[in-house]
Motif scaffolding. Structure first.
Motif, PDB file in Angstrom:
ATOM      1  N   ILE A 282       0.350  -1.196  -0.282  1.00 52.55           N
ATOM      2  CA  ILE A 282       0.133  -0.018  -0.340  1.00 52.55           C
ATOM      3  C   ILE A 282       0.887   1.470  -0.307  1.00 52.55           C
ATOM      4  CG2 ILE A 282      -1.994   1.473   1.166  1.00 52.55           C
ATOM      5  CD1 ILE A 282      -2.980  -1.856   2.077  1.00 52.55           C
TER       6      ILE A 282
ATOM      7  N   ARG B 126       0.760   4.032  -2.735  1.00 48.08           N
ATOM      8  CA  ARG B 126       0.589   5.384  -2.569  1.00 48.08           C
ATOM      9  C   ARG B 126       2.487   6.465  -3.555  1.00 48.08           C
ATOM     10  NH1 ARG B 126      -2.058   4.608   2.986  1.00 48.08           N
ATOM     11  NH2 ARG B 126      -4.146   3.912   2.413  1.00 48.08           N
ATOM     12  N   GLU B 127       3.094   6.119  -2.654  1.00 50.73           N
ATOM     13  CA  GLU B 127       4.235   6.863  -3.287  1.00 50.73           C
ATOM     14  C   GLU B 127       4.413   6.893  -4.894  1.00 50.73           C
ATOM     15  OE1 GLU B 127       9.025   7.347  -2.822  1.00 50.73           O
ATOM     16  OE2 GLU B 127       8.050   5.179  -0.924  1.00 50.73           O
TER      17      GLU B 127
ATOM     18  N   ASP C 255       1.367   6.949  -7.118  1.00 56.48           N
ATOM     19  CA  ASP C 255       0.662   7.087  -7.579  1.00 56.48           C
ATOM     20  C   ASP C 255      -0.010   6.024  -8.905  1.00 56.48           C
ATOM     21  OD1 ASP C 255      -1.282   9.579  -6.905  1.00 56.48           O
ATOM     22  OD2 ASP C 255      -0.906  10.544  -9.170  1.00 56.48           O
TER      23      ASP C 255
ATOM     24  N   SER D  25      -2.851   3.858  -9.337  1.00 53.57           N
ATOM     25  CA  SER D  25      -4.738   3.965  -8.881  1.00 53.57           C
ATOM     26  C   SER D  25      -4.396   2.473  -8.058  1.00 53.57           C
ATOM     27  CB  SER D  25      -5.484   4.056 -10.276  1.00 53.57           C
ATOM     28  OG  SER D  25      -6.599   3.635  -9.700  1.00 53.57           O
TER      29      SER D  25
ATOM     30  N   ASP E 163      -7.703  -0.329  -1.524  1.00 48.16           N
ATOM     31  CA  ASP E 163      -6.451  -1.082  -0.745  1.00 48.16           C
ATOM     32  C   ASP E 163      -7.368  -2.419   0.352  1.00 48.16           C
ATOM     33  OD1 ASP E 163      -7.926   0.928   1.051  1.00 48.16           O
ATOM     34  OD2 ASP E 163      -6.234   2.282   2.382  1.00 48.16           O
TER      35      ASP E 163
END
Length: 264
Positions: free
Chosen positions: A148, A152-153, A155, A157, A160
């Motif tokens: 996760i 996120r780092e 970016d 899509s 979670d």
């Protein structure tokens, strides 16, 4: 971990659309039969960056073994015997939840098993005692956090959360079956999530699923499901899966091995 000790390898089991890793620096390939038979393919030993990795093509390479005939026990045992204690299962899945359409990456947190007739445990035969492992949380929380954080780092899509419904295959589901899965709380549907996850748990391995939605599940649209649609979603989404693997693998390799499960 003592700095002098080698970092344990991370196991990656690739499903549909992931039979090889482009950036995997391959050191060797090795056939690894064990007491459960022949794994789906040779183990591929290598590294992603500085992290040792062992890759296994779940359906063989080329893709030839249907989901209900994968020797899951031989696969998991082979990885364990090679030193793997953290496994990422990459799975192509169908989307049921409205946020999980084609090309979406998902890190599910739960699963429901609808498979049948598969060899689904190491604990059978001439046993000294019966063992019931805890399977409350089928996916390892620490490994999920690594995936996760990487998504996120980067970016990418992704979702979670998600309940993975594991079906028998190799056919796709009917619209009525998908409605039943949805009533049961499933967000995703696939054919290889079990017994892979529970076998890893029986050996005390950390196991996490990295899913790629390759089609809307049956009945979620008016269209029939086609291989062309699936291939397009794989082409769109697999780059994100590979980026997440490359970004997270070092952290996965640093996770402390779990203690062996005790008999219950």
């Amino acid at each position: 971990m003592n700095p002098s000790e080698q970092t344990p390898p991370v196991g990656i089991i690739g499903g549909t659309g992931l039979t090889t890793l482009k950036d995997l620096a391959i050191e060797r390939e090795q056939a690894t039969p064990n007491q459960w038979g022949e794994p789906s393919d040779k183990l591929v030993f290598g590294s992603l960056g500085k992290q040792p990795v062992i890759f296994l093509a779940r359906h063989g390479n080329p893709h030839r073994i249907p989901p209900h005939q994968v020797n899951y026990r031989a696969n998991i045992q082979a990885l364990y015997d090679a030193g793997v204690r953290t496994v990422v299962g990459v799975n192509a899945v169908g989307g049921i939840h409205s946020e999980m359409g084609p090309a979406q990456v998902v890190v599910p947190d739960q699963l429901i098993d609808y498979t049948w007739g598969r060899a689904s445990t190491f604990f059978e035969g001439d046993l000294e005692h019966v063992t019931h492992i805890d399977f409350t949380h089928p996916y390892d929380d620490s490994a999920r956090e690594q995936l996760i954080a990487a998504a996120r780092e980067l970016d990418v899509s992704f979702s979670d959360f998600g309940v993975y419904g594991a079906t028998q295959g190799p056919r796709l589901e009917t619209a009525a079956e998908i409605r039943r899965l949805e009533r049961d709380g499933c967000d995703l549907v696939g054919m290889t999530g079990m017994p892979e996850a529970v076998l890893a748990a029986e050996l005390g391995m950390r196991y996490v699923c990295l899913g790629l939605v390759v089609n809307w599940a049956a009945g979620k649209t008016e269209d029939i499901i086609t291989m062309a649609e699936i291939e397009e979603a794989i082409n769109q989404g697999m780059s994100g899966v590979k980026q997440i693997l490359e970004q997270s693998v070092a952290g996965l390799g640093q996770l402390t091995p779990l203690p062996a499960p005790s008999a219950q």
